[in-house]
Design an enzyme around this catalytic site. Structure first.
Site, PDB file in Angstrom:
ATOM      1  N   ASP A  30      -0.475  -4.818  -2.008  1.00 42.73           N
ATOM      2  CA  ASP A  30      -1.418  -3.806  -1.688  1.00 42.73           C
ATOM      3  C   ASP A  30      -1.769  -3.417  -2.734  1.00 42.73           C
ATOM      4  O   ASP A  30      -1.169  -3.698  -4.094  1.00 42.73           O
ATOM      5  CB  ASP A  30      -0.424  -2.181  -1.453  1.00 42.73           C
ATOM      6  CG  ASP A  30      -1.225  -0.833  -0.908  1.00 42.73           C
ATOM      7  OD1 ASP A  30      -1.157  -0.861   0.276  1.00 42.73           O
ATOM      8  OD2 ASP A  30      -2.317  -0.574  -2.394  1.00 42.73           O
ATOM      9  N   ASN A  87       0.037   4.717   9.196  1.00 48.87           N
ATOM     10  CA  ASN A  87      -1.279   5.471   8.809  1.00 48.87           C
ATOM     11  C   ASN A  87      -1.901   5.594  10.446  1.00 48.87           C
ATOM     12  O   ASN A  87      -2.336   4.618  10.536  1.00 48.87           O
ATOM     13  CB  ASN A  87      -2.139   5.781   8.041  1.00 48.87           C
ATOM     14  CG  ASN A  87      -0.113   5.455   6.516  1.00 48.87           C
ATOM     15  OD1 ASN A  87       0.176   6.203   6.870  1.00 48.87           O
ATOM     16  ND2 ASN A  87      -1.126   5.569   5.206  1.00 48.87           N
ATOM     17  N   VAL A  96      -8.172   2.444   5.737  1.00 53.12           N
ATOM     18  CA  VAL A  96      -8.709   0.867   6.494  1.00 53.12           C
ATOM     19  C   VAL A  96      -8.989   0.229   7.867  1.00 53.12           C
ATOM     20  O   VAL A  96      -7.490   0.944   8.361  1.00 53.12           O
ATOM     21  CB  VAL A  96      -7.686  -0.511   5.782  1.00 53.12           C
ATOM     22  CG1 VAL A  96      -8.748  -1.919   6.581  1.00 53.12           C
ATOM     23  CG2 VAL A  96      -8.494  -0.529   4.474  1.00 53.12           C
ATOM     24  N   HIS A 100      -2.506  -1.812   9.920  1.00 51.78           N
ATOM     25  CA  HIS A 100      -1.002  -2.362   8.997  1.00 51.78           C
ATOM     26  C   HIS A 100       0.068  -1.477   8.400  1.00 51.78           C
ATOM     27  O   HIS A 100      -0.419  -0.565   9.217  1.00 51.78           O
ATOM     28  CB  HIS A 100      -1.982  -2.598   7.443  1.00 51.78           C
ATOM     29  CG  HIS A 100      -3.317  -1.803   7.081  1.00 51.78           C
ATOM     30  ND1 HIS A 100      -3.883  -1.116   7.625  1.00 51.78           N
ATOM     31  CD2 HIS A 100      -2.562  -0.410   6.427  1.00 51.78           C
ATOM     32  CE1 HIS A 100      -4.412   0.131   7.714  1.00 51.78           C
ATOM     33  NE2 HIS A 100      -3.127   0.673   6.239  1.00 51.78           N
TER      34      HIS A 100
HETATM   35  P1  AMP Z   1      -4.416   3.574   4.844  1.00 49.86           P
HETATM   36  O1  AMP Z   1      -4.835   4.189   4.280  1.00 49.86           O
HETATM   37  O2  AMP Z   1      -2.667   3.597   5.048  1.00 49.86           O
HETATM   38  O3  AMP Z   1      -5.089   2.326   5.782  1.00 49.86           O
HETATM   39  O4  AMP Z   1      -3.880   1.684   3.323  1.00 49.86           O
HETATM   40  C1  AMP Z   1      -4.836   1.168   3.253  1.00 49.86           C
HETATM   41  C2  AMP Z   1      -4.161   0.620   2.121  1.00 49.86           C
HETATM   42  O5  AMP Z   1      -4.591  -0.746   1.757  1.00 49.86           O
HETATM   43  C3  AMP Z   1      -4.151   0.938   0.804  1.00 49.86           C
HETATM   44  O6  AMP Z   1      -2.988   1.479   0.827  1.00 49.86           O
HETATM   45  C4  AMP Z   1      -5.333   0.266  -0.121  1.00 49.86           C
HETATM   46  O7  AMP Z   1      -4.339   0.195  -1.608  1.00 49.86           O
HETATM   47  C5  AMP Z   1      -4.956  -0.736   0.317  1.00 49.86           C
HETATM   48  N1  AMP Z   1      -6.014  -1.678   0.095  1.00 49.86           N
HETATM   49  C6  AMP Z   1      -7.542  -1.622   0.033  1.00 49.86           C
HETATM   50  N2  AMP Z   1      -8.478  -2.694  -0.037  1.00 49.86           N
HETATM   51  C7  AMP Z   1      -6.965  -3.838  -0.681  1.00 49.86           C
HETATM   52  C8  AMP Z   1      -6.980  -5.251  -1.068  1.00 49.86           C
HETATM   53  N3  AMP Z   1      -8.222  -5.553  -1.351  1.00 49.86           N
HETATM   54  N4  AMP Z   1      -5.991  -6.086  -1.410  1.00 49.86           N
HETATM   55  C9  AMP Z   1      -5.028  -5.316  -0.870  1.00 49.86           C
HETATM   56  N5  AMP Z   1      -4.861  -3.953  -0.515  1.00 49.86           N
HETATM   57  C10 AMP Z   1      -6.204  -2.861  -0.415  1.00 49.86           C
END
Ligand code: AMP
Length: 114
Positions: A30, A87, A96, A100
């Site tokens: 992350d 989430n 996102v 995941h």
């Molecule tokens: P969520 O809030 O559960 O959708 O988690 C999305 C996660 O993706 C967050 O913890 C972000 O820090 C992570 N994230 C967003 N963009 C990237 C990226 N390019 N590479 C790695 N992690 C990312």
């Protein structure tokens, strides 16, 4: 569904610190870690939210769990323990829209979450 940053990572269009890959699952660190170990396990196939997972994708969903547990064992913190989180949508804090599994480890986790 629309393309997300995670599909771009799957296609290697943007960089990521990839720690595991097989035919169906990709795992990378992350960008904004919330624990000493914070790795995201995603299906290469884009699925927007947990609500969109259909029974035919049950094995794929399970593979995310198994890959996360295998990684924790491999990295030596499985016995100490860890947390996995997925989430979903606004109240779940999803940002996102490509499912995941967060694997968080390396410190004591609090409960209940905020
Ligand atoms: P969520 O809030 O559960 O959708 O988690 C999305 C996660 O993706 C967050 O913890 C972000 O820090 C992570 N994230 C967003 N963009 C990237 C990226 N390019 N590479 C790695 N992690 C990312």
């Amino acid at each position: 569904m629309s393309d997300t940053i995670f599909s771009k990572i799957v296609r290697r269009e943007i960089p990521a610190d990839i720690v595991f890959e097989n035919d169906t699952v990709l795992a990378f660190r992350d960008l904004n870690p919330q624990a000493p170990v914070h790795v995201l396990f995603i299906p290469k196939e884009p699925i927007a939210t947990l609500n969109d997972v259909v029974p035919e994708q049950a094995e794929l969903a399970g593979q995310l769990m198994i890959a996360a547990a295998d990684y924790a064992k491999q990295e030596g913190f499985a016995e100490d323990g860890y947390r996995v989180v997925m989430n979903c949508n606004q109240h779940g804090g999803q940002s996102v829209y490509h499912i995941h599994l967060h694997l968080l480890g390396g410190r004591q986790m609090a409960w209940p979450p905020g």
